[in-house]
Design an enzyme around this catalytic site. Sequence first.
Site, PDB file in Angstrom:
ATOM      1  N   SER A 190       0.822  -1.216   0.000  1.00  0.00           N
ATOM      2  CA  SER A 190       0.000   0.000   0.000  1.00  0.00           C
ATOM      3  C   SER A 190       0.851   1.259   0.000  1.00  0.00           C
ATOM      4  O   SER A 190       0.505   2.268   0.603  1.00  0.00           O
ATOM      5  CB  SER A 190      -0.910   0.007   1.235  1.00  0.00           C
ATOM      6  N   GLN A 194      11.579  12.098   1.134  1.00  0.00           N
ATOM      7  CA  GLN A 194      11.752  13.508   1.500  1.00  0.00           C
ATOM      8  C   GLN A 194      11.838  14.404   0.274  1.00  0.00           C
ATOM      9  O   GLN A 194      11.013  15.286   0.065  1.00  0.00           O
ATOM     10  CB  GLN A 194      13.038  13.663   2.328  1.00  0.00           C
ATOM     11  N   GLY A 195      12.874  14.165  -0.555  1.00  0.00           N
ATOM     12  CA  GLY A 195      13.242  15.098  -1.629  1.00  0.00           C
ATOM     13  C   GLY A 195      12.119  15.440  -2.578  1.00  0.00           C
ATOM     14  O   GLY A 195      11.777  16.607  -2.765  1.00  0.00           O
ATOM     15  N   GLU A 252      18.737  18.203  -7.231  1.00  0.00           N
ATOM     16  CA  GLU A 252      19.386  17.064  -6.562  1.00  0.00           C
ATOM     17  C   GLU A 252      20.527  16.547  -7.421  1.00  0.00           C
ATOM     18  O   GLU A 252      20.644  16.908  -8.606  1.00  0.00           O
ATOM     19  CB  GLU A 252      18.360  15.951  -6.270  1.00  0.00           C
ATOM     20  N   ASP A 259      10.089  -8.894   0.053  1.00  0.00           N
ATOM     21  CA  ASP A 259       9.103  -9.992   0.001  1.00  0.00           C
ATOM     22  C   ASP A 259       8.630 -10.271  -1.430  1.00  0.00           C
ATOM     23  O   ASP A 259       8.486 -11.430  -1.834  1.00  0.00           O
ATOM     24  CB  ASP A 259       7.878  -9.665   0.871  1.00  0.00           C
ATOM     25  N   HIS A 293      22.620   5.573  -0.039  1.00  0.00           N
ATOM     26  CA  HIS A 293      22.431   7.026   0.000  1.00  0.00           C
ATOM     27  C   HIS A 293      23.609   7.601   0.782  1.00  0.00           C
ATOM     28  O   HIS A 293      23.969   7.080   1.835  1.00  0.00           O
ATOM     29  CB  HIS A 293      21.104   7.366   0.689  1.00  0.00           C
ATOM     30  N   ARG A 304      24.866   9.672  -6.779  1.00  0.00           N
ATOM     31  CA  ARG A 304      24.991   9.102  -5.432  1.00  0.00           C
ATOM     32  C   ARG A 304      26.089   8.073  -5.247  1.00  0.00           C
ATOM     33  O   ARG A 304      26.708   8.003  -4.198  1.00  0.00           O
ATOM     34  CB  ARG A 304      23.686   8.383  -5.087  1.00  0.00           C
ATOM     35  N   HIS A 331      19.879   2.177   0.627  1.00  0.00           N
ATOM     36  CA  HIS A 331      18.732   3.065   0.421  1.00  0.00           C
ATOM     37  C   HIS A 331      17.729   2.541  -0.600  1.00  0.00           C
ATOM     38  O   HIS A 331      16.531   2.709  -0.433  1.00  0.00           O
ATOM     39  CB  HIS A 331      19.282   4.415  -0.034  1.00  0.00           C
ATOM     40  N   GLU A 334       9.323  -0.191  -6.349  1.00  0.00           N
ATOM     41  CA  GLU A 334      10.716  -0.581  -6.090  1.00  0.00           C
ATOM     42  C   GLU A 334      10.952  -2.077  -6.250  1.00  0.00           C
ATOM     43  O   GLU A 334      12.070  -2.528  -6.492  1.00  0.00           O
ATOM     44  CB  GLU A 334      11.113  -0.111  -4.676  1.00  0.00           C
ATOM     45  N   ARG A 388      20.353   4.522  -9.591  1.00  0.00           N
ATOM     46  CA  ARG A 388      19.139   5.341  -9.791  1.00  0.00           C
ATOM     47  C   ARG A 388      19.429   6.826  -9.618  1.00  0.00           C
ATOM     48  O   ARG A 388      20.084   7.248  -8.670  1.00  0.00           O
ATOM     49  CB  ARG A 388      18.072   4.932  -8.776  1.00  0.00           C
TER      50      ARG A 388
HETATM   51  P1  FAD Z   1       6.792   1.020  -0.354  1.00  0.00           P
HETATM   52  O1  FAD Z   1       6.381   2.423  -0.235  1.00  0.00           O
HETATM   53  O2  FAD Z   1       8.006   0.598   0.399  1.00  0.00           O
HETATM   54  O3  FAD Z   1       5.556   0.141   0.094  1.00  0.00           O
HETATM   55  C1  FAD Z   1       5.657  -1.255   0.233  1.00  0.00           C
HETATM   56  C2  FAD Z   1       4.326  -1.766   0.716  1.00  0.00           C
HETATM   57  O4  FAD Z   1       4.289  -3.167   0.596  1.00  0.00           O
HETATM   58  C3  FAD Z   1       4.030  -1.457   2.174  1.00  0.00           C
HETATM   59  O5  FAD Z   1       2.677  -1.139   2.292  1.00  0.00           O
HETATM   60  C4  FAD Z   1       4.299  -2.788   2.868  1.00  0.00           C
HETATM   61  O6  FAD Z   1       3.557  -2.962   4.054  1.00  0.00           O
HETATM   62  C5  FAD Z   1       3.828  -3.728   1.799  1.00  0.00           C
HETATM   63  N1  FAD Z   1       4.380  -5.077   1.872  1.00  0.00           N
HETATM   64  C6  FAD Z   1       5.661  -5.481   1.740  1.00  0.00           C
HETATM   65  N2  FAD Z   1       5.758  -6.804   1.817  1.00  0.00           N
HETATM   66  C7  FAD Z   1       4.502  -7.264   2.015  1.00  0.00           C
HETATM   67  C8  FAD Z   1       3.937  -8.542   2.197  1.00  0.00           C
HETATM   68  N3  FAD Z   1       4.670  -9.656   2.201  1.00  0.00           N
HETATM   69  N4  FAD Z   1       2.597  -8.641   2.377  1.00  0.00           N
HETATM   70  C9  FAD Z   1       1.810  -7.536   2.410  1.00  0.00           C
HETATM   71  N5  FAD Z   1       2.294  -6.300   2.239  1.00  0.00           N
HETATM   72  C10 FAD Z   1       3.616  -6.174   2.049  1.00  0.00           C
HETATM   73  N6  FAD Z   1      12.363   8.263  -3.911  1.00  0.00           N
HETATM   74  C11 FAD Z   1      12.118   9.366  -4.636  1.00  0.00           C
HETATM   75  O7  FAD Z   1      11.827   9.268  -5.833  1.00  0.00           O
HETATM   76  N7  FAD Z   1      12.156  10.593  -4.046  1.00  0.00           N
HETATM   77  C12 FAD Z   1      12.474  10.771  -2.745  1.00  0.00           C
HETATM   78  O8  FAD Z   1      12.480  11.886  -2.252  1.00  0.00           O
HETATM   79  C13 FAD Z   1      12.768   9.628  -1.969  1.00  0.00           C
HETATM   80  N8  FAD Z   1      13.117   9.743  -0.665  1.00  0.00           N
HETATM   81  C14 FAD Z   1      13.302   8.610   0.076  1.00  0.00           C
HETATM   82  C15 FAD Z   1      13.591   8.725   1.441  1.00  0.00           C
HETATM   83  C16 FAD Z   1      13.715   7.590   2.225  1.00  0.00           C
HETATM   84  C17 FAD Z   1      14.021   7.722   3.684  1.00  0.00           C
HETATM   85  C18 FAD Z   1      13.567   6.305   1.631  1.00  0.00           C
HETATM   86  C19 FAD Z   1      13.698   5.071   2.454  1.00  0.00           C
HETATM   87  C20 FAD Z   1      13.324   6.193   0.273  1.00  0.00           C
HETATM   88  C21 FAD Z   1      13.198   7.335  -0.515  1.00  0.00           C
HETATM   89  N9  FAD Z   1      12.931   7.233  -1.879  1.00  0.00           N
HETATM   90  C22 FAD Z   1      12.687   8.367  -2.600  1.00  0.00           C
HETATM   91  C23 FAD Z   1      12.677   5.943  -2.502  1.00  0.00           C
HETATM   92  C24 FAD Z   1      11.159   5.735  -2.585  1.00  0.00           C
HETATM   93  O9  FAD Z   1      10.546   6.288  -1.454  1.00  0.00           O
HETATM   94  C25 FAD Z   1      10.781   4.268  -2.695  1.00  0.00           C
HETATM   95  O10 FAD Z   1      11.526   3.644  -3.677  1.00  0.00           O
HETATM   96  C26 FAD Z   1       9.310   4.139  -3.075  1.00  0.00           C
HETATM   97  O11 FAD Z   1       8.537   4.893  -2.196  1.00  0.00           O
HETATM   98  C27 FAD Z   1       8.871   2.695  -3.071  1.00  0.00           C
HETATM   99  O12 FAD Z   1       7.470   2.672  -3.153  1.00  0.00           O
HETATM  100  P2  FAD Z   1       6.708   1.291  -3.267  1.00  0.00           P
HETATM  101  O13 FAD Z   1       5.273   1.623  -3.372  1.00  0.00           O
HETATM  102  O14 FAD Z   1       7.336   0.477  -4.317  1.00  0.00           O
HETATM  103  O15 FAD Z   1       7.027   0.564  -1.874  1.00  0.00           O
HETATM  104  C1  SIN Z   2      16.452  12.310  -0.867  1.00  0.00           C
HETATM  105  O1  SIN Z   2      15.610  13.127  -0.510  1.00  0.00           O
HETATM  106  O2  SIN Z   2      17.671  12.493  -0.829  1.00  0.00           O
HETATM  107  C2  SIN Z   2      15.976  11.008  -1.384  1.00  0.00           C
HETATM  108  C3  SIN Z   2      15.694  11.155  -2.798  1.00  0.00           C
HETATM  109  C4  SIN Z   2      15.667   9.823  -3.457  1.00  0.00           C
HETATM  110  O3  SIN Z   2      15.924   8.793  -2.841  1.00  0.00           O
HETATM  111  O4  SIN Z   2      15.405   9.820  -4.658  1.00  0.00           O
END
Ligand code: FAD
Ligand code: SIN
Length: 534
Positions: free
Chosen positions: A14, A48-49, A117, A218, A239, A285, A346, A370, A381
Amino acid sequence: MKHTHDSDVLVIGSGAAGLTLALQLAAQGNVTVLSKGDLNTGASAWAQGGIAAVIDPTDSAENHYHDTMVAGAHLSNPEAVKHTVKQAPTSINWLLEQQVAFTQDTSTSTGFHLAQEGGHSHRRIIHADDCTGRVVCETLTQQAIKHPNLNLLTHHVAIDLITRSKLGLPENRCLGAYVLDRKCGYISVFRARFVVLATGGSSKVYLYTSNPDGSSGDGIAMAWRAGCRICNMEFNQFHPTCLYHPQAKSFLISEAVRGEGGKLLLSNGEPFMHRFDTRLELAPRDIVARAIDHEMKRLGHDCVYLDISHRGQTFINQHFPTIYQRCLGLGIDISRDPMPVVPAAHYTCGGVWTNQHGCTDLAGLYAIGETAFTGLHGANRLASNSLLECFVYAHSAALHIEQNWQETVLLQAVPNWDETQVTDSDEAVIISHNWKELRRFMWNYVGIVRTDKRLKRAQNRINLLLKEIDEFYRYYRVSNDLIELRNLALVGNLIIHSAQQRKESRGLHYTLDYPTTQAVARDTILAPPNFEWD
Ligand code: FAD
Ligand code: SIN
């Protein structure tokens, strides 16, 4: 207790990717969305960014394409990059339609403040202060909660995918998943006509990480066990700047701080980035993280420092309120003092192979965000291209599912989860010991700088761990910790195997044994033993 839950679409995850796809498809039929913790506890809510997108008329899609290819060390798939860059403005418009409140700047032609960035030749990061992820996720969650066709289930962990092939049936297809309800410990069958993996990355496999606890790969592990190809797992992004403080677990200092003039310094106040790259603090990075790692090892220091104090309190508070407050809470006033920082795992650049519609190798199974490997990121990336990829590919996959909506999919009878052969473990402490061991040797031997010898050591250790975990999984009742450990160990194994296959240094994969980059860029593609090639 209900044994079987049926939906048109089962979205596992989610975060930004899962919620976007679910909202796009909710008008078509019923969509179940699983989150293994509370809503908004994935990496998305921590972003954040911001989000990279060409919306400024002085910028261009060609520039964004070029910057992405350069950051990715020319391993990115040109078609994936073109697709993403082209669709970026549409995704931003969709987010605006959902009422996401991006930071405004009336002095610009777009009306929005665009941040800078590393690796970007232009200011093109649209953001909501320094908590973009939280603002986006809360907005999308509000929309999702209101929708009558969306069923959001928290604390539900998918254990494994159910496929026709696993049931001994011809014409393999994904039929759903076995899911553990963490609150009552019950395991049910979730059947669906279309299943989407949106489970985020696997950076938790490393000891130090910017990621939330649930980033345990997972989706990648489940897809592998279901027979899908997994690509480029050696490229885990570190990162450069996570806060180094005993009470700050996984707190990121956004790259946007360097974008606004933040300087990296040694403990004696000396700058060092000029010795590594002409782009200084705004080099991609991999280069900045390696430079910091090099200086820390050379001097035997625990961290380096990031200084933005010259921008003054008003500017800092306006642009980085979250970071300012968090550091202040830990006794660091960043308008006066530099922040202690270290690199940390990261982002997972590799993942489940998908095409441009998010389709995996298994019919009926999609992967987005991701967890997926779309070819966008190549060997490294570009900052803020990840959230963008979540939105663009969630739209592409939703469109593909919509176009195939009429397809007749028989929801086959699926046996219940069999717990007759297992007991409760009286040695749960082994799970936490294995977790620690795995994350430590991955950090030490498969981290920012690698060698053949270190990879071999990691391989020996992981083989032992895999055996132990497999036994544990066979004899004891599953728990969330065990599910995550089993998945992390498998993902660690895939990372080690991928790293061993790459006999060059490229982007995030840097090895002292093969320091040069080969002329031809190739993806690392791992296929499970039972993989059926078309
Ligand atoms: P997620 O947002 O990680 O969501 C995964 C979901 O899957 C969660 O709901 C979790 O509960 C669920 N899940 C996982 N395994 C299971 C399972 N087995 N069963 C049921 N549910 C499960 N990217 C940018 O482009 N810009 C930014 O500024 C940026 N800043 C970042 C800052 C931080 C601190 C971090 C950690 C990452 C950042 N990134 C940024 C990277 C980016 O946030 C992530 O790559 C992206 O949000 C991933 O989104 P997602 O929906 O794929 O997964
Ligand atoms: C950050 O704000 O530095 C994270 C940005 C990203 O992971 O793309």
